[in-house]
Design a protein around this motif. Structure first.
Motif, short mmCIF file in Angstrom:
data_model
loop_
_atom_site.label_atom_id
_atom_site.label_comp_id
_atom_site.label_asym_id
_atom_site.label_seq_id
_atom_site.Cartn_x
_atom_site.Cartn_y
_atom_site.Cartn_z
N GLU A 1 12.82 -6.19 -9.79
CA GLU A 1 12.75 -5.00 -9.25
C GLU A 1 10.71 -4.20 -8.94
N VAL A 2 10.44 -4.75 -10.22
CA VAL A 2 8.83 -4.38 -10.55
C VAL A 2 8.06 -4.89 -9.40
N VAL A 3 8.01 -6.66 -9.36
CA VAL A 3 7.71 -7.52 -8.25
C VAL A 3 7.74 -6.77 -7.13
N GLU A 4 9.29 -6.47 -6.71
CA GLU A 4 9.14 -5.80 -5.11
C GLU A 4 8.99 -4.37 -4.77
N GLU A 5 9.26 -3.73 -5.97
CA GLU A 5 8.40 -2.56 -6.08
C GLU A 5 6.93 -2.32 -6.03
N TYR A 6 5.68 -3.23 -6.33
CA TYR A 6 4.83 -3.53 -7.03
C TYR A 6 4.04 -4.32 -5.40
N LEU A 7 5.00 -4.95 -4.75
CA LEU A 7 4.45 -5.33 -3.41
C LEU A 7 4.66 -3.78 -2.67
N GLY A 8 5.47 -3.02 -3.08
CA GLY A 8 5.47 -2.02 -1.71
C GLY A 8 4.80 -1.27 -1.80
N PHE A 9 3.79 -1.03 -3.37
CA PHE A 9 3.08 0.04 -3.28
C PHE A 9 1.77 -0.52 -2.44
N LEU A 10 1.68 -2.10 -3.27
CA LEU A 10 0.27 -2.13 -2.53
C LEU A 10 0.34 -2.11 -0.58
N GLY A 11 1.36 -2.29 0.28
CA GLY A 11 1.49 -2.19 1.40
C GLY A 11 1.24 -0.72 1.55
N ASN A 12 1.30 0.05 0.65
CA ASN A 12 1.36 1.16 1.21
C ASN A 12 0.62 2.25 1.30
N LEU A 13 -0.65 1.42 0.11
CA LEU A 13 -1.66 1.67 -0.37
C LEU A 13 -3.04 1.70 0.60
N VAL A 14 -2.85 -0.10 1.11
CA VAL A 14 -3.70 -0.16 1.43
C VAL A 14 -3.89 -0.19 3.00
N SER A 15 -2.63 0.79 3.74
CA SER A 15 -1.88 1.42 5.04
C SER A 15 -2.92 2.64 5.23
N ALA A 16 -2.80 3.35 3.76
CA ALA A 16 -3.11 4.31 4.18
C ALA A 16 -5.10 5.08 3.22
N GLN A 17 -5.38 3.77 2.55
CA GLN A 17 -6.73 4.10 2.22
C GLN A 17 -7.19 2.37 1.37
N THR A 18 -7.87 2.30 3.16
CA THR A 18 -8.61 1.19 3.56
C THR A 18 -9.50 0.78 2.21
N VAL A 19 -9.90 1.56 1.41
CA VAL A 19 -11.01 1.50 0.98
C VAL A 19 -10.40 0.77 -0.59
N HIS A 20 -9.64 1.11 -0.24
CA HIS A 20 -8.86 -0.14 -1.44
C HIS A 20 -9.26 -2.00 -1.33
N LEU A 21 -8.57 -1.70 -0.37
CA LEU A 21 -8.70 -3.62 0.40
C LEU A 21 -9.34 -3.97 -0.73
N ARG A 22 -10.60 -3.82 -1.26
CA ARG A 22 -11.48 -5.35 -1.62
C ARG A 22 -10.61 -5.45 -3.08
N PRO A 23 -10.59 -4.68 -3.77
CA PRO A 23 -9.93 -4.04 -4.51
C PRO A 23 -8.48 -4.88 -4.64
N CYS A 24 -7.71 -4.95 -3.87
CA CYS A 24 -7.01 -5.25 -3.62
C CYS A 24 -6.17 -7.19 -4.02
N LEU A 25 -7.25 -7.19 -2.54
CA LEU A 25 -7.74 -8.89 -2.59
C LEU A 25 -8.08 -9.26 -3.49
N ARG A 26 -8.78 -8.75 -4.55
CA ARG A 26 -9.98 -9.70 -5.65
C ARG A 26 -8.16 -9.14 -6.48
#
Length: 565
Positions: free
Chosen positions: A90-115
């Motif tokens: 459940e945590v994993v699925e919720e976190y993956l959903g959060f990552l998708g929402n974050l990078v689509s709305a705020q691409t400024v955080h793309l590099r930290p997410c990739l790192r």
């Protein structure tokens, strides 16, 4: 109080939190009230945070990504450090959903997410205390490691789905995070394996990823002197330090059984004795497996996929392998993929030939290309004799034309600096003939001898450029390259076969002149020099070309390049 039935049927209570909803906390923070914001960061950083807490927070963050601007990158950094991988599904699925929402709305955080994702491409670090010293290394006993890697790739694909420009931002991060070569075998193995997995769903990164991996393999290869590897293997496999009779060449490997007189000495160790050699061997095995898996679908060769990968590998070969000094093993990735289909081997030979005879290429590259041609023709079992003859004809005709052009010139004398490509081509032709003489003479001896005579090697070795002075110097006790990954190559590899007495007699008969007793004519007489050995013409004999220290033996660049004495 709730009754028993009421308690079971009622929803669980939310985890107690302080500071209000996320939206309220962020709005207060914008107005300068940081109390609840600091409390929020403290709760998210708690090492004992529960799954339910993580899920509740992530659910709210998914709905509030519009607030997570660059000014809140510290908060985002804390979110990216959450221990989500080793939590419940459940945590994993919720976190993956959060990552998708974050990078689509705020691409400024793309590099930290990739790192964050790439940092999970290696086993987690653990600290072991030995003799009051903390030793940090990878955790090889993590049973969930494979599942964690699968989840990381899901996360990367999720991000790439929302942000199409992900590959261009990802590649520098993959380079930065590549482990040092002194890291554990497991760490290197996992990282390389995960890099190759990325190429499957981000195909635009395949070429740069292959370049990155092979560049690191080359550094590992050249940082381990061949003599050190051989000494370690000899010590591990032969405590009595008995001498071994081996040979060296561009595509040279140790034979399964090394013969000393009538005694066969076989290697029983599955691991390389030298630690860096073992790392290289493990990574080469991964690369071989990747090449095989990409080229085969359902156990059958997919010619289109194979051609595409071949083009990428040739590009890497040209960029990294040809110019590199002192590599002994990494070049086998070309040997391996060419073994899948004769057309690939012929295309590779044609590619090398164009490199060799193009005067616009640097002399060093031309010489190295010539050496690869000779070693490839000599060593690749999958190349039929008809192709060997066609290539020999090409090489020898070029040599004769070169001699024609030099006969009346002022530079018609033995000089490696002036005639490097010529000597390299001579060496390629000699090396090919030494290893393929039985196939060339097989079936119809008279016809085979007639063919060899038609090549007119006598004119080549007797010309004023004196190639035998350059191509057959003394070699003593050179040891062949040793691997575990050689099992992948062995079925396609041509080992040296001694001439029989009958072969020697038959090869002597056609030669009518120019047979003196010095070693320069040993090649014409088909005899093995007593102190040098015929294998001295192998392109990978560093001493045979440069008279350099033994520690440099095995180079696919300078060791196949003829330099002025």
């Amino acid at each position: 109080m709730l009754g028993g039935d009421e308690f079971i049927s009622s929803p669980p209570r939310k985890t107690v939190r302080f500071g209000g909803t996320l939206t309220e906390i962020l709005l207060k923070y914008e107005k300068g009230d940081t109390t609840d914001f600091e409390l929020l960061k403290h709760q998210l950083s708690d090492p004992d945070i529960k799954d339910a807490q993580i899920i509740n927070w992530l659910h709210e963050f998914r709905a509030s990504v519009a607030y997570l601007t660059k000014e809140l990158e510290q908060l985002v950094s804390i979110l990216l450090k959450l221990p989500w991988l080793r939590r419940s599904r459940e945590v994993v699925e919720e976190y993956l959903g959060f990552l998708g929402n974050l990078v689509s709305a705020q691409t400024v955080h793309l590099r930290p997410c990739l790192r964050m994702i790439v940092s999970q491409f290696v086993p987690p670090r653990i600290t072991i205390r030995e003799d009051d010293v903390d030793i940090s290394d990878s955790d090889d006993d993590d049973e969930n490691l494979s599942d964690n890697f699968n989840t990381c790739h899901r996360a990367l694909q999720t991000v790439a789905t929302y942000v199409p420009s992900t590959p261009q931002f990802l590649m520098p991060i993959l380079v930065e995070n590549f482990p040092f070569i002194n890291k554990s075998e497991r760490t290197l193995e996992c990282y390389v394996h995960n890099l190759l997995r990325v190429t499957v769903y981000l195909p635009t990164l395949r070429l740069p990823i292959l370049e990155l991996i092979i560049e690191k393999l080359l550094k590992l290869d050249v940082s381990t002197p061949q003599q050190d590897i051989e000494d370690a293997e000899e010590t591990a496999n032969n405590p009595d330090n008995e001498e071994k009779s081996t040979e060296e060449g561009l595509f040279d490997m140790e034979e399964d059984e090394e013969r000393k007189g009538d005694k066969a000495v076989s290697s029983t160790s599955e691991r390389m004795a030298h630690p860096l050699a073992e790392r290289l061997d493990v990574l080469m095995t991964i690369l071989f497996s990747y090449i095989k898996d990409i080229c085969h679908v359902g156990g059958k060769l997919d010619i289109n996929r194979t051609k595409d990968l071949y083009r990428d590998l040739v590009s890497v070969f040209d960029k990294l392998i040809l110019p590199t000094h002192a590599s002994c093993h990494v070049q086998y990735f070309m040997f391996y993929i060419c073994s899948f289909k004769l057309g690939l081997a012929e295309a590779f030979l044609d590619h090398l030939w164009k490199k060799l005879h193009d005067p616009n290429n640097p002399s060093v590259i031309r010489q190295t290309a010539g050496s690869y041609i000779g070693s490839f023709l000599a060593r690749a079992k999958f190349i039929p004799v008809v192709t060997v003859k066609a290539c020999l004809d090409l090489l020898v005709n070029w040599l004769h034309k070169y001699i024609d052009n030099q006969d009346t010139g002022a530079n018609a004398y033995c000089d490696v600096a002036l005639h490097g490509p010529f000597y390299s081509t001579c060496q390629a032709a000699f090396y090919t003939l030494i290893f393929r003489h039985k196939q060339l003479l097989d079936g119809n001896l008279r016809k085979g001898l007639s063919y060899l005579q038609s090549l007119n090697f006598e004119r080549i070795v007797m010309c004023q450029l004196n190639p035998l002075k350059i191509c057959i110097p003394s070699i003593v006790n050179l040891f062949a390259a040793i691997t575990r990954s050689k099992k992948t190559i062995d079925p396609f590899y041509q080992f040296w076969e001694e001439l029989s007495a009958e072969d020697l007699e038959n090869l002597k008969k056609p030669i009518k002149k120019g047979t003196s007793e010095d070693e320069d004519d040993d090649f014409l007489r088909g005899e093995t020099p007593q102190n040098d050995g015929v294998i001295g013409i192998a392109p990978n004999s560093y001493e045979s070309n440069t008279r350099s220290p033994v520690s440099s033996i095995g180079s696919p660049s300078d060791c196949f390049v003829l330099y002025p004495q």
